[in-house]
Scaffold this motif. Structure first.
Motif, short mmCIF file in Angstrom:
data_model
loop_
_atom_site.label_atom_id
_atom_site.label_comp_id
_atom_site.label_asym_id
_atom_site.label_seq_id
_atom_site.Cartn_x
_atom_site.Cartn_y
_atom_site.Cartn_z
N MET A 1 -30.89 23.50 -7.85
CA MET A 1 -31.11 24.25 -9.39
C MET A 1 -29.72 24.44 -10.26
N VAL A 2 -28.68 25.09 -9.44
CA VAL A 2 -27.36 25.24 -10.11
C VAL A 2 -26.93 23.83 -10.56
N THR A 3 -27.01 22.87 -9.50
CA THR A 3 -26.49 21.47 -9.73
C THR A 3 -27.29 20.90 -11.18
N GLY A 4 -28.72 21.16 -11.26
CA GLY A 4 -29.28 20.53 -12.46
C GLY A 4 -28.99 21.45 -13.71
N LEU A 5 -28.51 22.54 -13.53
CA LEU A 5 -28.04 23.51 -14.56
C LEU A 5 -26.60 22.94 -15.00
N LEU A 6 -25.93 22.87 -14.03
CA LEU A 6 -24.55 22.36 -14.54
C LEU A 6 -24.27 20.95 -15.21
N LEU A 7 -25.07 20.05 -14.57
CA LEU A 7 -25.13 18.77 -15.00
C LEU A 7 -26.00 18.38 -16.42
N SER A 8 -26.76 19.37 -16.85
CA SER A 8 -27.75 19.14 -17.83
C SER A 8 -27.30 20.09 -18.93
N GLN A 9 -26.63 21.33 -18.44
CA GLN A 9 -26.10 22.34 -19.48
C GLN A 9 -27.64 22.87 -20.13
N ARG A 10 -28.53 22.98 -19.47
CA ARG A 10 -29.71 23.54 -20.07
C ARG A 10 -30.58 24.36 -19.14
N SER A 11 -30.96 25.32 -19.66
CA SER A 11 -31.86 26.18 -18.68
C SER A 11 -33.19 25.99 -18.89
N ALA B 1 -29.71 40.18 -3.14
CA ALA B 1 -29.50 39.95 -1.81
C ALA B 1 -28.94 38.45 -1.73
N ILE B 2 -29.24 37.59 -2.92
CA ILE B 2 -28.73 36.29 -2.75
C ILE B 2 -27.33 36.17 -3.38
N TYR B 3 -27.01 36.92 -4.51
CA TYR B 3 -25.78 36.79 -5.29
C TYR B 3 -24.73 37.71 -4.63
N GLY B 4 -25.18 38.82 -4.25
CA GLY B 4 -24.33 39.86 -3.86
C GLY B 4 -23.17 39.25 -2.65
N PRO B 5 -23.67 38.60 -1.73
CA PRO B 5 -22.59 37.88 -0.67
C PRO B 5 -21.84 37.15 -1.45
N LEU B 6 -22.05 36.20 -2.38
CA LEU B 6 -21.29 35.33 -2.98
C LEU B 6 -20.15 36.01 -3.97
N VAL B 7 -20.59 36.78 -4.93
CA VAL B 7 -19.42 37.56 -5.48
C VAL B 7 -18.88 38.50 -4.89
N THR B 8 -19.07 39.19 -3.67
CA THR B 8 -18.30 40.01 -2.88
C THR B 8 -17.27 39.04 -2.24
N ARG B 9 -17.72 38.05 -1.62
CA ARG B 9 -16.69 37.00 -1.14
C ARG B 9 -15.59 36.65 -2.21
N VAL C 1 -29.35 32.12 -11.15
CA VAL C 1 -28.87 30.72 -11.17
C VAL C 1 -27.85 30.58 -12.03
N LEU C 2 -27.84 30.91 -13.48
CA LEU C 2 -26.85 31.15 -14.38
C LEU C 2 -25.59 31.73 -13.87
N ALA C 3 -25.83 33.07 -13.08
CA ALA C 3 -24.57 33.74 -12.57
C ALA C 3 -24.04 33.03 -11.65
N VAL C 4 -24.72 32.26 -10.47
CA VAL C 4 -24.07 31.68 -9.72
C VAL C 4 -23.16 30.51 -9.96
N ALA C 5 -23.56 29.66 -11.27
CA ALA C 5 -23.02 28.52 -11.77
C ALA C 5 -21.81 29.18 -12.46
N THR C 6 -21.82 30.23 -13.35
CA THR C 6 -20.58 30.98 -13.73
C THR C 6 -19.55 31.43 -12.67
N LEU C 7 -19.96 31.79 -11.51
CA LEU C 7 -18.94 32.20 -10.66
C LEU C 7 -18.35 30.99 -10.01
N LEU C 8 -19.12 30.03 -9.84
CA LEU C 8 -18.64 28.71 -9.26
C LEU C 8 -17.33 28.13 -10.31
#
Length: 361
Positions: free
Chosen positions: A1-11, A47-55, A268-275
């Motif tokens: 889903m993050v891949t789809g968001l980044l490549l299409s730039q549409r939610s 629970a999904i995003y917390g481990p990513l942003v804390t890393r 999904v948007l937050a993960v994409a922004t962090l990446l």
């Protein structure tokens, strides 16, 4: 889903389908799978995003962590509560919550669970040097008291109707009764706020040259002319909302009209922004910025540098997203020509708890 968001730039889920690799034969099956994920009540975004942003924040070091608190209305029906980390000119989401609430004004009772999630993440990291920035819609003594218990500092814009009083309870004036000339600043120390006499706090009052509206900021630390610059960093979170809603990610294209599903989409948007921000940081640190940015000096945000770097790498079959990183050190290549939202007043008058009125020198 993050891949789809980044490549299409549409939610918008159908726009993601050409970019999602799956074993499904039909596009409808892939779309149904995404919708089931967004509708799944068992999925906890924190629970999904917390481990990513804390890393990513493990690279922060001993520097003060600047947080911005703000809200945004979605589709005139939902309210997005967001606390972001302010990082090198970009607001990176930390915790987001979507409520079915048609106004950007929310009570402290609705904010405290979100702030408690943030505190849990920061305590896990051992990060206790925190400063929270918020607009006047969040000027509430209950919130300030909670921040004091946490040991967090704050800079919050206050309303003109608030009452200033001396520590002994003697009423001084309403904030709005202090009239300043253009470019004049006054700092008032060790006062209390409202009829509840919350304090002691410190207040900075200033009037820019380019407008009649005064800046009025309360702080738990002694104020100075720098208080306005510190508070002004809050505007980065508004730029982040713009990127999400009508800019980079087109959240307003979403057909979702359910608070829980929207909250997972915003995950999904937050993960994409962090990446993307992490990718942009690494491109600059490697000295490769000018490979994707045509400017002599940096004129793009780390988010947009990251997006261009991803597009560049994918078009050449190169690897992306090698590491998540947010660093507390000063920006090695500050944005050139960045506009300030307001002119900062220059003439400063610092006094104790007693207000002194005079014309600017």
């Amino acid at each position: 889903m993050v891949t789809g968001l980044l490549l299409s730039q549409r939610s918008f889920l159908p726009a993601w389908l050409p970019h999602i690799h799956s074993s499904a034969t039909f596009a409808q099956s892939t779309e149904r799978r995404c919708r089931r994920w967004l509708d799944n009540p068992a999925l906890d975004p924190t629970a999904i995003y917390g481990p990513l942003v804390t890393r990513a924040l493990r690279d922060w070091g001993g520097h003060t962590l600047i947080l911005a608190l703000d809200t945004s209305v979605l589709f005139e029906k939902f309210c997005l509560i967001r606390i972001s980390v302010l990082f090198w000119g970009r607001a990176v989401p930390l915790v987001s919550r979507v409520l079915e609430h048609p106004s950007a004004q929310v009570g402290t009772a609705q904010l405290l669970p979100v702030l408690a999630e943030v505190k849990g993440l920061l305590d896990f990291l051992g990060q206790h040097q925190v400063r929270l920035l918020a607009d006047r819609g969040f000027c509430d003594t209950q919130l300030m008291a909670w921040l004091r218990v946490c040991g967090w500092h704050y800079r919050i814009r206050i309303k003109s109707s608030l009452i200033l009083a001396a520590p002994d309870g003697q009423r001084l004036c309403k904030v709005g009764e202090v009239r300043l000339s253009p470019r004049e600043t006054r700092c008032v120390h060790n006062v209390t706020l409202t009829g509840q006499h919350f304090g002691p706090v410190h207040v900075a009052l200033g009037r820019p040259l380019d407008g009649p509206e005064q800046w009025q900021v309360v702080s738990d630390e002694p104020t100075s002319i720098e208080t306005f610059a510190e508070y002004g960093e809050r505007f980065q979170i508004e730029e982040g909302f713009l990127d999400e809603k009508s800019g980079l990610f087109g959240l307003e294209d979403s057909k979702l009209r359910d608070a829980a599903s929207l909250e997972r989409l915003i995950l999904v948007l937050a993960v994409a922004t962090l990446l993307l921000v992490s990718e942009g940081v690494q491109i600059v640190q490697r000295g490769d910025r000018r490979v994707v940015d045509p400017h002599w000096q940096r004129a793009l945000s780390y988010l947009k540098i990251g997006l261009r770097a991803v597009q560049y790498a994918l078009s050449r079959g190169q690897a992306v997203f090698l590491r998540l990183t947010l660093q507390g050190a000063p920006d090695p290549e500050p944005l050139s020509g960045r506009k300030r939202p307001h002119a900062v007043p220059q003439t400063t008058l610092e006094v104790g708890w007693q207000l002194v009125f005079r014309s600017p020198s």
